[in-house]
Design an enzyme around this catalytic site. Structure first.
Site, PDB file in Angstrom:
ATOM      1  N   ALA A 130       0.643  -1.380  -0.020  1.00 47.71           N
ATOM      2  CA  ALA A 130       0.002   0.139  -0.017  1.00 47.71           C
ATOM      3  C   ALA A 130       0.793   1.301   0.094  1.00 47.71           C
ATOM      4  O   ALA A 130       0.399   2.347   0.359  1.00 47.71           O
ATOM      5  CB  ALA A 130      -1.063   0.004   1.270  1.00 47.71           C
ATOM      6  N   ASN A 180       1.822  -3.831   7.530  1.00 47.16           N
ATOM      7  CA  ASN A 180       3.017  -4.370   6.742  1.00 47.16           C
ATOM      8  C   ASN A 180       3.835  -3.294   6.439  1.00 47.16           C
ATOM      9  O   ASN A 180       4.788  -3.492   5.903  1.00 47.16           O
ATOM     10  CB  ASN A 180       2.061  -5.086   5.552  1.00 47.16           C
ATOM     11  CG  ASN A 180       2.028  -6.666   6.248  1.00 47.16           C
ATOM     12  OD1 ASN A 180       2.325  -7.273   6.907  1.00 47.16           O
ATOM     13  ND2 ASN A 180       0.674  -7.034   5.842  1.00 47.16           N
ATOM     14  N   HIS A 215      -0.793   6.666   4.732  1.00 40.63           N
ATOM     15  CA  HIS A 215       0.516   6.449   5.520  1.00 40.63           C
ATOM     16  C   HIS A 215       1.280   7.759   4.735  1.00 40.63           C
ATOM     17  O   HIS A 215       1.342   8.145   3.702  1.00 40.63           O
ATOM     18  CB  HIS A 215       1.101   5.213   4.556  1.00 40.63           C
ATOM     19  CG  HIS A 215       0.178   3.950   5.074  1.00 40.63           C
ATOM     20  ND1 HIS A 215       0.240   3.393   5.914  1.00 40.63           N
ATOM     21  CD2 HIS A 215      -0.563   3.199   4.096  1.00 40.63           C
ATOM     22  CE1 HIS A 215      -0.623   2.290   5.870  1.00 40.63           C
ATOM     23  NE2 HIS A 215      -1.044   2.224   4.695  1.00 40.63           N
TER      24      HIS A 215
END
Length: 265
Positions: A117, A186, A216
């Site tokens: 991602a 992750n 993020h």
């Protein structure tokens, strides 16, 4: 003519269904789906024969993991020792330094990791080759419900569930955080893999009831320069703990391994 990669897919969940269906539909030139591994009987729901891992290793030259960190821990070495390559989606498993060393040392199969991602990892690897970075920070923000964990006490759960704004639920290194949030962080492990240091990456996990998107933010500084990457993803409808884009990141990595031309590697 280049050989076709015989692919076995472990996991038929939110990520695996998209990946497996795309391979079976011929959307990844040079890759053929020949096996699906899952601990549930899937019947006609899958476009390839359902097998055990051992059976898949008999007919596959590449295994794609889309089922969680436990698969990497439990089967990674076996897959690689059989001579089969392994593409890992659950990079959080690599926060176990002993496991990481074993996977990188085991062969003749080769292990690969998908960025999932987050982007910018290729640039961080290039920058890291110039020398260590002084500071690396990752802030991950998700809906509170996707961050609830069995180890949380009632007080913490109450704070998260009643929050009206962002609440930091954990701060630590990329070694510590993915262990506590095995399905949600992750990205922290992926950033650490890119910079080559689990302890150098400082991670903040934030629960935000207004988080329409999973975000993020990576910030890195050093003598080489200053870098900031921010991504905001739609959560997957079937599994909000992961981002909608993740299976497509896996497919991009798979296309590169299958030899599709024009890939940015």
């Amino acid at each position: 003519m280049s050989r076709v990669r015989k692919v076995g897919l472990i996991g038929w969940g939110a990520i695996g269904r998209v990946v497996g269906s795309a391979i079976a539909a011929g959307e990844v030139p040079g890759a053929e789906l020949v096996a699906v591994v899952d601990n549930r009987p899937l019947g006609d729901a899958v476009p390839a024969p359902q097998m055990t891992v051992d059976e898949a290793l008999e007919c596959c030259d590449l295994i794609v993991e889309a089922a969680g960190q436990g698969v990497v821990r439990g089967w990674g070495e076996t897959i690689l020792a059989s001579g089969t390559d392994l593409l890992v989606a659950s990079t959080g498993a690599l926060t176990d330094e002993e496991l990481s060393k074993k996977l990188l040392a085991t062969g003749p199969g080769r292990v690969y990791f998908t960025g999932g991602a987050v982007g910018g990892l290729d640039l961080l690897q290039a920058v890291r080759a110039m020398g260590p970075l002084g500071e690396i920070r990752l802030t991950t923000t998700k809906l509170p419900s996707t961050l609830e964990q069995p180890w949380m006490d009632e007080d913490m759960l109450a704070v998260m569930r009643s929050a009206t704004g962002p609440v930091e639920v954990m701060r630590g290194t990329a070694r510590e955080v993915p262990v506590k949030f095995p399905k949600s962080t992750n990205v922290a492990a992926s950033v650490a893999l890119a910079v080559g240091d689990l302890d150098a990456v400082r991670v903040s996990v934030v629960a935000d009831p207004a988080a329409v998107h999973t975000s993020h933010v990576i910030e890195a500084n050093g003598p080489q320069g200053s870098y900031r990457f921010e991504v905001r993803h739609q959560p997957d409808a079937a599994n909000p703990a992961t981002s909608q884009v993740v299976p497509y990141a896996v497919l991009r990595s798979l296309a590169a391994l299958a030899g599709r031309s024009g890939q940015i590697l």
